[in-house]
Enzyme design. Structure first.
Site, PDB file in Angstrom:
ATOM      1  N   ALA A 100       0.803  -1.232   0.000  1.00  0.00           N
ATOM      2  CA  ALA A 100       0.000   0.000   0.000  1.00  0.00           C
ATOM      3  C   ALA A 100       0.830   1.274   0.000  1.00  0.00           C
ATOM      4  O   ALA A 100       0.264   2.367   0.095  1.00  0.00           O
ATOM      5  CB  ALA A 100      -0.991   0.040   1.157  1.00  0.00           C
ATOM      6  N   ALA A 101       2.142   1.185  -0.147  1.00  0.00           N
ATOM      7  CA  ALA A 101       2.951   2.406  -0.211  1.00  0.00           C
ATOM      8  C   ALA A 101       2.557   3.248  -1.430  1.00  0.00           C
ATOM      9  O   ALA A 101       2.458   4.481  -1.342  1.00  0.00           O
ATOM     10  CB  ALA A 101       4.434   2.069  -0.247  1.00  0.00           C
ATOM     11  N   GLY A 102       2.333   2.587  -2.559  1.00  0.00           N
ATOM     12  CA  GLY A 102       1.901   3.310  -3.755  1.00  0.00           C
ATOM     13  C   GLY A 102       0.531   3.942  -3.567  1.00  0.00           C
ATOM     14  O   GLY A 102       0.271   5.055  -4.055  1.00  0.00           O
ATOM     15  N   ASP A 103      -0.355   3.247  -2.868  1.00  0.00           N
ATOM     16  CA  ASP A 103      -1.686   3.799  -2.600  1.00  0.00           C
ATOM     17  C   ASP A 103      -1.597   4.996  -1.660  1.00  0.00           C
ATOM     18  O   ASP A 103      -2.331   5.977  -1.808  1.00  0.00           O
ATOM     19  CB  ASP A 103      -2.585   2.723  -1.994  1.00  0.00           C
ATOM     20  CG  ASP A 103      -2.790   1.546  -2.934  1.00  0.00           C
ATOM     21  OD1 ASP A 103      -2.810   1.767  -4.152  1.00  0.00           O
ATOM     22  OD2 ASP A 103      -2.917   0.408  -2.442  1.00  0.00           O
TER      23      ASP A 103
END
Length: 301
Positions: free
Chosen positions: A246-249
């Site tokens: 979820a880093a990209g999110d």
């Protein structure tokens, strides 16, 4: 009135830590299984809402316990769920292995996410919003329909082309912001993408296909902004990585929150980088998404 509409996936994430990823045919021992709310659509909705944005989610879950869990979680994070429908398919799930370096390997089961349709898009009130966030964990026909309708209604559109796949030119050119990572950029262009220079070259190939503004997320290396006018590398922040899920999110949620606040493109990307970096310091998808206070404190250090 919500500012951001997210049309996308809601998943229950089943996560297990492993010392390393298994080889084909190999069984290895992992830690106890944990369940977290996830799905790229829901992650991005929660990421923006935790920062203070007004967010509405459109998607589908099953009539099962996971569906209850995901809707309740969105509501507890101040995301409007009036446009999340229930149907007889099972709720989407993601089976995630996280290795000792914090890298992840994910297997998706679409379930109800595969039922999000053009009819769902046509019933949405796009006039209530100014930004649409899209990903590729729902049918691509629905994504295209949503982008078309959003542009007709005057919304800006951000497309996160994940999971990685080839896209028609219309889905390259419609979004105001196309936000891939290394892997997704490689799949979109069929080019080798391994560093900042090769990412710039591949992104410029997307400009030739009609893309407007491309933001390549580079993990620990930050992000690369590529437009017809210029290219700018925005560095990230150094942190101790626990889990990259979820880093990209988190980055997209941060960018989507910051841009309407009067920040420049570069400042909004920097803010997104801070959100993405913070998300890697905690385990799980949505549990790792930072609050506005956490981000501001982090950026002031």
């Amino acid at each position: 009135m919500p500012d951001i509409l997210v049309i996308g996936s809601l998943n229950a994430d089943l996560v297990v830590r492993v010392p390393r990823f298994p080889q084909p045919g190999e069984t290895i021992r992992g830690d106890d299984l944990q369940t977290f709310p996830g799905g790229k659509g829901a992650n991005q909705a929660v990421a923006a809402a935790r920062l203070g944005a007004s967010v509405s989610m459109l998607g589908r879950v099953g009539k099962d316990n996971f569906g209850d869990y995901l809707i309740n979680n969105l509501q507890s994070n101040n995301v409007d769920t009036k446009q999340v429908q229930r149907n007889d398919a099972s709720t989407g799930t993601a089976i995630i292995a996280v290795d000792s370096n914090g890298q992840n390997s994910i297997v998706l089961s679409a379930g109800a996410n595969g039922k999000v349709s053009d009819a769902d898009v046509m019933t949405a009130s796009f006039s209530d919003f100014n930004l649409l966030l899209l990903q590729l964990e729902i049918p691509i026909e629905t994504v295209l329909s949503a982008a078309q309708r959003a542009k007709e209604k005057g919304l800006r559109v951000l497309l996160n082309p994940a999971p990685a796949r080839a896209l028609p030119d219309e889905l390259i050119s419609l979004p105001d912001f196309l936000v891939p990572n290394y892997i997704e950029l490689r799949r979109l262009t069929n080019q080798t993408v391994s560093d900042i220079s090769s990412a710039e070259k591949a992104a410029k190939a997307l400009l030739d296909r009609g893309a407007q503004t491309i933001i390549v997320t580079l993990g620990a290396n930050g992000a690369l902004l590529v437009t017809r006018e210029n290219t700018k590398h925005i560095p990230s922040f150094k942190v101790n990585v626990v889990d990259t899920t979820a880093a990209g999110d988190a980055f997209i949620g941060g960018f989507a929150y910051a841009l309407p606040q009067g920040k420049s493109l570069e400042e909004s990307i920097r803010y997104g980088c801070a959100c993405g970096a913070l998300a890697t310091t905690k385990f799980g998808a949505q549990p790792s998404l930072p609050t506005k206070e956490e981000v501001e404190r982090f950026m002031s250090l």
